[in-house]
Design an enzyme around this catalytic site. Structure first.
Site, PDB file in Angstrom:
ATOM      1  N   ASP A  11       0.851  -1.181   0.000  1.00 56.10           N
ATOM      2  CA  ASP A  11       0.000   0.000   0.000  1.00 56.10           C
ATOM      3  C   ASP A  11       0.893   1.239   0.000  1.00 56.10           C
ATOM      4  OD1 ASP A  11      -2.507   1.493   0.413  1.00 56.10           O
ATOM      5  OD2 ASP A  11      -1.671   1.878   2.398  1.00 56.10           O
ATOM      6  N   ASP A  13      -0.322   5.203   0.740  1.00 62.42           N
ATOM      7  CA  ASP A  13      -0.652   6.173   1.783  1.00 62.42           C
ATOM      8  C   ASP A  13      -0.704   5.504   3.151  1.00 62.42           C
ATOM      9  OD1 ASP A  13      -1.196   8.565   0.091  1.00 62.42           O
ATOM     10  OD2 ASP A  13      -2.752   7.272  -0.721  1.00 62.42           O
ATOM     11  N   ASP A 208      -1.662  -0.433   5.975  1.00 62.54           N
ATOM     12  CA  ASP A 208      -1.921   0.195   7.272  1.00 62.54           C
ATOM     13  C   ASP A 208      -3.395   0.165   7.662  1.00 62.54           C
ATOM     14  OD1 ASP A 208      -2.349   2.196   5.107  1.00 62.54           O
ATOM     15  OD2 ASP A 208      -2.943   3.468   6.785  1.00 62.54           O
TER      16      ASP A 208
END
Length: 330
Positions: A11, A13, A208
């Site tokens: 991922d 961001d 996240d």
């Protein structure tokens, strides 16, 4: 960890960067993966930028990314549209020109008004306003198919959590009563696209967010690593439902440079963790750190059925670790 997996599906961001800042240690971890022949793919739900722009941004932050290493939800959404509407169809684009370009690349015609649109595709744009949503509302109510690039409620930045595409998808859902087809994580199209591009047999998904990255990995049957550098917290992790539970947990991406067993969710000899009468208790059995306690807590609590636990520290070390994790008050 890089000996156990042949691809990292990362991922962006909140995982490798936050806005214009690289997450500490992430660039070094990615460089080591490449050196060991582990494929790297940057898999982002953010549909606002073209793969070339994403690669350039990553390179500016020290990741040296190639365009082929970038998989976006805009690409996945365009591919989904191509299977659902005839070639040459008009598609109302709620998003940036990068999203419009992806629509164009699969033989469809991007438009900005509802007239004649047989589908609507929605991705993040910082310039999206009421008039754009109104056009999409008209098209969807008239029967146009609706594909959302992702449904992330928030976007982690250096300024904190800001509204994501999912917040604007929610506005249209409320106005139309229609549910969109989702292309990005946790839905399969984006993850399948990224895996196929690597020819990997044992990829690791790193992110996240429990509700997108980890849920997407679970839906695709892949191992996953939750890093605590973005959205999801230890509190949310401990209470996570089965479909949101990662294989590994770490403070950041640098854990891929260490043995996989160190970050795996499971018991730890330094901590004694028990579940009795719905109470999850912890006590120190050695010199253990707070993340090891979190991994042990998750293993015990999830095995007992999960849910929101009542926590109890049996000694000062356990109390300090729970405070450090945000699982107890000082």
């Amino acid at each position: 960890m890089l000996d156990d997996y042949d691809a990292l599906l990362l991922d962006l961001d909140g995982t490798v960067y936050r806005g214009g800042e690289a997450v500490p240690g992430a660039a070094e971890a990615v460089a080591s993966a490449r050196e060991q022949g582990v494929a790297v793919r940057f898999v982002t739900n953010n549909a606002s930028r073209a793969p070339q722009q994403v690669a350039e941004h990553l390179s500016q932050l020290g990741f040296g990314a190639a365009v082929r290493e970038v998989s976006t939800s805009a690409q996945a959404a365009a591919a989904v549209l191509a299977t659902r509407v005839p070639a040459g169809s008009s598609v109302l684009v709620l998003g940036t020109e990068a999203l419009a370009d992806e629509v164009r690349s699969v033989g469809l015609v991007p438009v900005r008004t509802a007239e004649g649109a047989v589908a609507v595709v929605q991705g993040l744009s910082q310039d999206l306003g009421w008039r754009h949503l109104a056009e999409a509302c008209v098209a969807i109510r008239a029967g146009a198919q609706w594909v959302a690039c992702n449904v992330d409620a928030t976007l982690p930045t250096e300024r904190g959590q800001l509204p994501g595409n999912g917040a604007l998808v929610a506005a249209l859902r409320t106005a139309t009563g229609v549910e969109p087809v989702v292309a990005g994580k946790p839905a399969r199209p984006l993850m399948d696209q990224a895996v196929a591009s690597t020819d990997a047999t044992r990829p690791l998904v790193v992110g996240d967010r429990l509700d997108t990255d980890i849920a997407g990995a679970r839906a695709a049957g892949l191992d996953s690593l939750l890093v605590l550098t973005g959205v999801s917290t230890p509190v949310e992790l401990l209470a996570a439902q089965e479909e949101l539970r990662p294989t590994h947990v770490s403070a950041d991406l640098s854990c891929v440079l260490r043995p996989a067993a160190e970050s795996a969710v499971g018991p730890r000899p330094q901590w004694t963790v028990l579940v009795e009468d719905g109470v999850l208790s912890a006590a120190a059995a050695g010199a253990g750190d707070s993340l090891d306690l979190l991994r042990a807590l998750c293993a015990a609590w999830w095995a007992a059925g999960g849910g929101t636990p009542e926590l109890r520290a049996e000694d000062g070390a356990a109390k300090a670790a729970l405070i450090d994790l945000g699982l107890a008050n000082s």
